[in-house]
Design a protein around this motif. Structure first.
Motif, PDB file in Angstrom:
ATOM      1  N   SER A 178      -0.856  13.091   7.490  1.00 30.03           N
ATOM      2  CA  SER A 178      -1.253  11.795   6.832  1.00 30.03           C
ATOM      3  C   SER A 178      -2.773  11.728   6.402  1.00 30.03           C
ATOM      4  O   SER A 178      -3.746  11.905   7.267  1.00 30.03           O
ATOM      5  CB  SER A 178      -0.868  10.448   7.614  1.00 30.03           C
ATOM      6  N   ILE A 179      -3.040  11.469   5.256  1.00 27.76           N
ATOM      7  CA  ILE A 179      -4.164  11.231   4.467  1.00 27.76           C
ATOM      8  C   ILE A 179      -4.714   9.900   4.605  1.00 27.76           C
ATOM      9  O   ILE A 179      -6.104   9.857   5.059  1.00 27.76           O
ATOM     10  CB  ILE A 179      -4.483  11.942   3.122  1.00 27.76           C
ATOM     11  N   GLU A 218       0.674  -1.332  -0.012  1.00 27.41           N
ATOM     12  CA  GLU A 218      -0.249  -0.080  -0.070  1.00 27.41           C
ATOM     13  C   GLU A 218       0.843   1.154   0.012  1.00 27.41           C
ATOM     14  O   GLU A 218       1.808   1.045   0.553  1.00 27.41           O
ATOM     15  CB  GLU A 218      -1.084   0.084   1.259  1.00 27.41           C
ATOM     16  N   LEU A 219       0.281   2.589  -0.674  1.00 22.56           N
ATOM     17  CA  LEU A 219       0.956   3.486  -0.756  1.00 22.56           C
ATOM     18  C   LEU A 219       0.484   4.796   0.315  1.00 22.56           C
ATOM     19  O   LEU A 219      -0.687   4.670   0.339  1.00 22.56           O
ATOM     20  CB  LEU A 219       0.976   4.064  -1.968  1.00 22.56           C
ATOM     21  N   LEU A 220       1.207   5.174   1.034  1.00 24.72           N
ATOM     22  CA  LEU A 220       0.666   6.357   2.103  1.00 24.72           C
ATOM     23  C   LEU A 220       0.610   7.537   1.672  1.00 24.72           C
ATOM     24  O   LEU A 220       1.550   7.842   0.923  1.00 24.72           O
ATOM     25  CB  LEU A 220       1.909   6.146   3.531  1.00 24.72           C
ATOM     26  N   ILE A 221      -0.428   8.185   1.600  1.00 21.91           N
ATOM     27  CA  ILE A 221      -0.645   9.573   0.809  1.00 21.91           C
ATOM     28  C   ILE A 221      -0.598  10.345   2.102  1.00 21.91           C
ATOM     29  O   ILE A 221      -1.154  10.412   3.064  1.00 21.91           O
ATOM     30  CB  ILE A 221      -1.856   9.411   0.128  1.00 21.91           C
ATOM     31  N   LYS A 222       0.300  11.395   2.029  1.00 27.30           N
ATOM     32  CA  LYS A 222       0.485  12.495   2.964  1.00 27.30           C
ATOM     33  C   LYS A 222       0.248  13.861   2.337  1.00 27.30           C
ATOM     34  O   LYS A 222       0.508  14.028   1.236  1.00 27.30           O
ATOM     35  CB  LYS A 222       2.220  12.426   3.397  1.00 27.30           C
ATOM     36  N   ARG A 223      -0.068  15.141   2.958  1.00 23.67           N
ATOM     37  CA  ARG A 223      -0.232  16.447   2.624  1.00 23.67           C
ATOM     38  C   ARG A 223       0.826  17.177   3.164  1.00 23.67           C
ATOM     39  O   ARG A 223       0.984  17.245   4.418  1.00 23.67           O
ATOM     40  CB  ARG A 223      -1.578  17.038   3.057  1.00 23.67           C
ATOM     41  N   ILE A 224       1.682  17.418   2.584  1.00 23.53           N
ATOM     42  CA  ILE A 224       3.045  18.166   2.738  1.00 23.53           C
ATOM     43  C   ILE A 224       2.768  19.714   2.289  1.00 23.53           C
ATOM     44  O   ILE A 224       2.809  20.160   1.016  1.00 23.53           O
ATOM     45  CB  ILE A 224       4.084  17.746   2.161  1.00 23.53           C
ATOM     46  N   ASP A 225       2.446  20.559   3.310  1.00 19.08           N
ATOM     47  CA  ASP A 225       2.250  21.981   2.905  1.00 19.08           C
ATOM     48  C   ASP A 225       2.910  22.765   4.048  1.00 19.08           C
ATOM     49  O   ASP A 225       3.795  22.493   4.975  1.00 19.08           O
ATOM     50  CB  ASP A 225       0.866  22.211   2.824  1.00 19.08           C
ATOM     51  N   SER A 226       2.832  24.246   3.923  1.00 19.15           N
ATOM     52  CA  SER A 226       3.322  25.074   5.006  1.00 19.15           C
ATOM     53  C   SER A 226       2.199  26.093   5.318  1.00 19.15           C
ATOM     54  O   SER A 226       1.337  26.332   4.347  1.00 19.15           O
ATOM     55  CB  SER A 226       4.608  25.655   4.724  1.00 19.15           C
TER      56      SER A 226
END
Length: 274
Positions: free
Chosen positions: A70-71, A46-54
């Motif tokens: 982490s989404i 499985e692939l882990l989807i993350k939201r990387i922002d600032s």
């Protein structure tokens, strides 16, 4: 959307290979001693989807706070990892033919162990089988249906000079007043054996040849002359699984078609308007 293409396509490929395995089981349902194959299906990692922002905070120095949220995970499809042979013993069929023999498991010291007849193929290599549908060739030797020699405990072909012989429950071929012990092999781990194109078994790489069953402590077996061991294929269960594989293939196919239609709209209609 493109990831959905690969996920649906992998599902179709997996069910097609599963169908091939089940079809081969059905085709050999009447083959004596045949051991059915089972497809082992696994999912890709499985692939882990993350939201990387600032985010910049309204301070004097405009402090920037990084965001790592982490989404969730996403599955990337399935595949057939391997096919596993089911070595469960089949039922017995009485044939009345003197060259027919069936191996019957007694006490097996290892949970993954099993016993086999030992034969010699055309290249002089040892092979192992549960198919006791033997015959006598024109030279008087006991052979398999493929013409391979059935071996005695000394590793030599068994000469019977016809079908006027008897086989004891201990696996002794009695012919012309002599007793010739069948070469009964024992594999402590049948999962280390590989099935070849003629449904004979051969040890995998860097695996020792099966041992002489008569020298294994705690092992017991018997041989029944005039009998054959059925295949262990459950035809009703196999047909049910074949229909299930077909339905799953069809479902993945419809998903793929839906993605294709969505892509067509995105490229040929929405793209034209912009």
């Amino acid at each position: 959307m493109l990831r959905g293409y690969y996920t649906a396509a992998s599902g179709m490929t997996t069910q097609q290979r599963r169908q091939d395995t089940l079809s081969n089981n059905i085709a050999n349902a009447q083959t004596p001693g045949f051991k059915q194959d089972q497809a082992s299906i696994r999912s890709f990692p499985e692939l882990l989807i993350k939201r990387i922002d600032s985010e910049t905070l309204p301070t004097v120095r405009n402090f920037t706070l990084p965001i790592d949220q982490s989404i969730g995970s996403i599955n990337s499809g399935v595949y057939v990892q391997e096919t596993i042979v089911d070595h469960q013993q089949g039922g017995l069929l009485e044939t009345g033919m003197p060259a027919d023999m069936a191996l019957i498991n007694g006490i097996i010291p290892d949970e993954t162990g099993s016993i086999f007849f030992t034969v010699q193929n055309a290249n002089g290599e040892l092979r192992y089988t549960r198919n006791g549908n033997f015959t006598v060739d024109g030279e008087g030797f006991l052979t398999t249906n493929q013409g391979y020699y059935v071996l005695n405990q000394a590793g030599e072909p068994i000469f019977t000079d016809g079908q006027d012989f008897t086989v004891t429950s201990e696996g002794q071929v009695e012919v012309a007043g002599a007793q010739i012990p069948l070469n009964i092999a024992y594999a402590a781990d049948v999962n280390q054996l590989i099935k070849d194109d003629e449904d004979l078994f051969v040890p995998g790489e860097e695996v020792d040849e099966p041992a002489d069953a008569r020298n294994v402590a705690g092992l017991s077996f018997s041989v029944e002359q005039h009998f054959l061991e059925h295949s262990n294929v459950d035809q009703v269960q196999t047909m049910t699984e074949m229909m299930q594989a077909y339905r799953l293939f069809e479902t993945n196919q419809k998903v793929l078609q839906a993605y294709d239609q969505s892509m067509d709209i995105a490229v040929n209609q929405i793209g034209r308007l912009t």
